[in-house]
Design a protein around this motif. Structure first.
Motif, PDB file in Angstrom:
ATOM      1  N   UNK A  44       0.830  -1.206   0.000  1.00  0.00           N
ATOM      2  CA  UNK A  44       0.000   0.000   0.000  1.00  0.00           C
ATOM      3  C   UNK A  44       0.866   1.258   0.000  1.00  0.00           C
ATOM      4  N   UNK A  45       1.948   1.222   0.767  1.00  0.00           N
ATOM      5  CA  UNK A  45       2.836   2.378   0.824  1.00  0.00           C
ATOM      6  C   UNK A  45       3.505   2.615  -0.524  1.00  0.00           C
ATOM      7  N   UNK A  46       3.862   1.535  -1.212  1.00  0.00           N
ATOM      8  CA  UNK A  46       4.523   1.663  -2.504  1.00  0.00           C
ATOM      9  C   UNK A  46       3.564   2.212  -3.560  1.00  0.00           C
ATOM     10  N   UNK A  47       2.321   1.763  -3.517  1.00  0.00           N
ATOM     11  CA  UNK A  47       1.342   2.170  -4.527  1.00  0.00           C
ATOM     12  C   UNK A  47       0.810   3.576  -4.259  1.00  0.00           C
ATOM     13  N   UNK A  48       0.624   3.919  -2.991  1.00  0.00           N
ATOM     14  CA  UNK A  48      -0.023   5.178  -2.621  1.00  0.00           C
ATOM     15  C   UNK A  48       0.935   6.073  -1.829  1.00  0.00           C
ATOM     16  N   UNK A  49       1.954   6.597  -2.475  1.00  0.00           N
ATOM     17  CA  UNK A  49       2.897   7.470  -1.791  1.00  0.00           C
ATOM     18  C   UNK A  49       2.292   8.867  -1.653  1.00  0.00           C
ATOM     19  N   UNK A  50       2.195   9.396  -0.442  1.00  0.00           N
ATOM     20  CA  UNK A  50       1.611  10.721  -0.256  1.00  0.00           C
ATOM     21  C   UNK A  50       2.552  11.822  -0.714  1.00  0.00           C
ATOM     22  N   UNK A  51       2.001  13.007  -0.879  1.00  0.00           N
ATOM     23  CA  UNK A  51       2.836  14.153  -1.227  1.00  0.00           C
ATOM     24  C   UNK A  51       3.710  14.532  -0.043  1.00  0.00           C
ATOM     25  N   UNK A  52       4.818  15.182  -0.359  1.00  0.00           N
ATOM     26  CA  UNK A  52       5.739  15.611   0.679  1.00  0.00           C
ATOM     27  C   UNK A  52       5.248  16.889   1.351  1.00  0.00           C
ATOM     28  N   UNK A  53       5.443  16.969   2.651  1.00  0.00           N
ATOM     29  CA  UNK A  53       5.119  18.173   3.415  1.00  0.00           C
ATOM     30  C   UNK A  53       6.404  18.637   4.107  1.00  0.00           C
ATOM     31  N   UNK A 125      28.306  20.845  -0.511  1.00  0.00           N
ATOM     32  CA  UNK A 125      27.708  21.945  -1.254  1.00  0.00           C
ATOM     33  C   UNK A 125      26.386  22.359  -0.639  1.00  0.00           C
ATOM     34  N   UNK A 126      25.332  22.382  -1.452  1.00  0.00           N
ATOM     35  CA  UNK A 126      24.025  22.813  -0.964  1.00  0.00           C
ATOM     36  C   UNK A 126      23.139  21.636  -0.549  1.00  0.00           C
ATOM     37  N   UNK A 127      23.743  20.490  -0.334  1.00  0.00           N
ATOM     38  CA  UNK A 127      22.991  19.317   0.100  1.00  0.00           C
ATOM     39  C   UNK A 127      23.587  18.751   1.377  1.00  0.00           C
ATOM     40  N   UNK A 128      22.696  18.303   2.235  1.00  0.00           N
ATOM     41  CA  UNK A 128      23.137  17.585   3.414  1.00  0.00           C
ATOM     42  C   UNK A 128      22.988  16.098   3.170  1.00  0.00           C
ATOM     43  N   UNK A 129      23.607  15.318   4.007  1.00  0.00           N
ATOM     44  CA  UNK A 129      23.441  13.875   3.859  1.00  0.00           C
ATOM     45  C   UNK A 129      23.353  13.195   5.211  1.00  0.00           C
ATOM     46  N   UNK A 170      13.004   9.689  -1.148  1.00  0.00           N
ATOM     47  CA  UNK A 170      14.139  10.592  -1.334  1.00  0.00           C
ATOM     48  C   UNK A 170      13.886  11.526  -2.514  1.00  0.00           C
ATOM     49  N   UNK A 171      13.403  10.988  -3.622  1.00  0.00           N
ATOM     50  CA  UNK A 171      13.138  11.795  -4.815  1.00  0.00           C
ATOM     51  C   UNK A 171      12.029  12.807  -4.573  1.00  0.00           C
ATOM     52  N   UNK A 172      10.976  12.383  -3.880  1.00  0.00           N
ATOM     53  CA  UNK A 172       9.864  13.282  -3.575  1.00  0.00           C
ATOM     54  C   UNK A 172      10.350  14.479  -2.766  1.00  0.00           C
ATOM     55  N   UNK A 173      11.357  14.253  -1.925  1.00  0.00           N
ATOM     56  CA  UNK A 173      11.876  15.316  -1.069  1.00  0.00           C
ATOM     57  C   UNK A 173      13.075  16.045  -1.671  1.00  0.00           C
ATOM     58  N   UNK A 174      13.240  15.905  -2.978  1.00  0.00           N
ATOM     59  CA  UNK A 174      14.304  16.644  -3.659  1.00  0.00           C
ATOM     60  C   UNK A 174      15.692  16.083  -3.414  1.00  0.00           C
ATOM     61  N   UNK A 175      15.766  14.823  -3.030  1.00  0.00           N
ATOM     62  CA  UNK A 175      17.056  14.212  -2.737  1.00  0.00           C
ATOM     63  C   UNK A 175      17.304  12.968  -3.541  1.00  0.00           C
ATOM     64  N   UNK A 176      18.274  12.204  -3.105  1.00  0.00           N
ATOM     65  CA  UNK A 176      18.593  10.930  -3.748  1.00  0.00           C
ATOM     66  C   UNK A 176      19.282  10.035  -2.721  1.00  0.00           C
ATOM     67  N   UNK A 191      21.897   9.067   2.143  1.00  0.00           N
ATOM     68  CA  UNK A 191      20.710   9.816   1.729  1.00  0.00           C
ATOM     69  C   UNK A 191      21.057  11.295   1.634  1.00  0.00           C
ATOM     70  N   UNK A 192      20.927  11.857   0.437  1.00  0.00           N
ATOM     71  CA  UNK A 192      21.163  13.283   0.228  1.00  0.00           C
ATOM     72  C   UNK A 192      19.831  14.024   0.261  1.00  0.00           C
ATOM     73  N   UNK A 193      19.813  15.172   0.960  1.00  0.00           N
ATOM     74  CA  UNK A 193      18.616  16.009   1.034  1.00  0.00           C
ATOM     75  C   UNK A 193      19.020  17.484   0.973  1.00  0.00           C
ATOM     76  N   UNK A 194      18.083  18.347   0.554  1.00  0.00           N
ATOM     77  CA  UNK A 194      18.390  19.775   0.576  1.00  0.00           C
ATOM     78  C   UNK A 194      18.658  20.268   1.996  1.00  0.00           C
ATOM     79  N   UNK A 195      19.541  21.245   2.117  1.00  0.00           N
ATOM     80  CA  UNK A 195      19.771  21.891   3.409  1.00  0.00           C
ATOM     81  C   UNK A 195      18.676  22.918   3.661  1.00  0.00           C
ATOM     82  N   UNK A 196      18.351  23.131   4.927  1.00  0.00           N
ATOM     83  CA  UNK A 196      17.390  24.179   5.262  1.00  0.00           C
ATOM     84  C   UNK A 196      18.145  25.496   5.313  1.00  0.00           C
ATOM     85  N   UNK A 197      17.690  26.461   4.498  1.00  0.00           N
ATOM     86  CA  UNK A 197      18.369  27.773   4.455  1.00  0.00           C
ATOM     87  C   UNK A 197      17.347  28.875   4.660  1.00  0.00           C
TER      88      UNK A 197
END
Length: 197
Positions: A44-53, A125-129, A170-176, A191-197
């Motif tokens: 269910x989680x794989x089929x119905x991924x919610x939007x990121x908040x 750079x501009x990504x945290x991990x 990860x992709x939904x949250x702008x990362x990889x 896991x790479x994610x955007x930094x909070x700025x």
């Protein structure tokens, strides 16, 4: 499925005076129901991924919360970063915690005889991990390209959706998410994610 668990517990209480064979069979049924429930949840989680908040998130708090919801064997040493070393990341807290929890569980399962589990954070750079490293069995080179594919699993009984869900979150949250491994010596997932700025 909750009702099935209730029925099983009711039967267990009614057969307390048996020689143990019935209890053993009921325990087996209970474990099977739990496994089916987990597989359904993952599907269910794989089929119905919610939007990121997204919001600002402290990676150490995410790790501590994930750790509190899993069982870490006594023969595994866990090392997590100090708060002062961690950059503030930007993403959906629930989804990022789900990724971390899954990576920790996978790492633990790769060390059935014990080992060490390291969690690190940093920024490039501009990504945290956020990085999870284990000293377990590692992943064979020919399997590395497939581990994030849906329904591919290196574990017996695994459904093969855990890392696919991690990649999607990860992709939904702008990362990889990336992986590297030395067979027989362990694996690292970063896991790479955007930094909070």
């Amino acid at each position: 499925l909750v009702t099935v668990h209730d029925y099983i517990n009711d039967l267990k209480s009614k057969f307390t005076d048996t020689n143990g064979e019935v209890q053993e069979k009921l325990d087996g049924i209970d474990k099977a129901v739990t496994k089916v429930n987990r597989l359904i949840d993952e599907l269910l989680e794989f089929v119905c991924v919610p939007e990121s908040n997204p919001s600002q998130i402290d990676p150490v708090e995410i790790v501590k919360s994930a750790v509190s919801n899993i069982s870490i064997p006594e023969n595994i040493g866990l090392f997590i970063p100090e708060k002062k070393e961690c950059p503030i990341l930007y993403g959906d807290r629930e989804q990022i915690e789900r990724i971390v929890k899954n990576l920790l569980i996978n790492a633990i399962q790769s060390m059935p005889s014990g080992g060490e589990l390291f969690v690190k954070t940093g920024n490039l750079g501009n990504r945290g991990y956020l990085e999870v490293t284990d000293t377990g069995m590692g992943i064979e080179m020919e399997e590395m390209e497939q581990i994030f594919e849906p329904l591919y699993s290196t574990k017996s009984g695994g459904i093969g959706l855990g890392l696919s869900i991690c990649k999607r979150y990860a992709q939904i949250n702008g990362g990889k998410i990336q992986a590297k491994s030395i067979p027989g010596k362990g694996a690292t997932f970063r896991l790479f994610l955007p930094l909070f700025v």
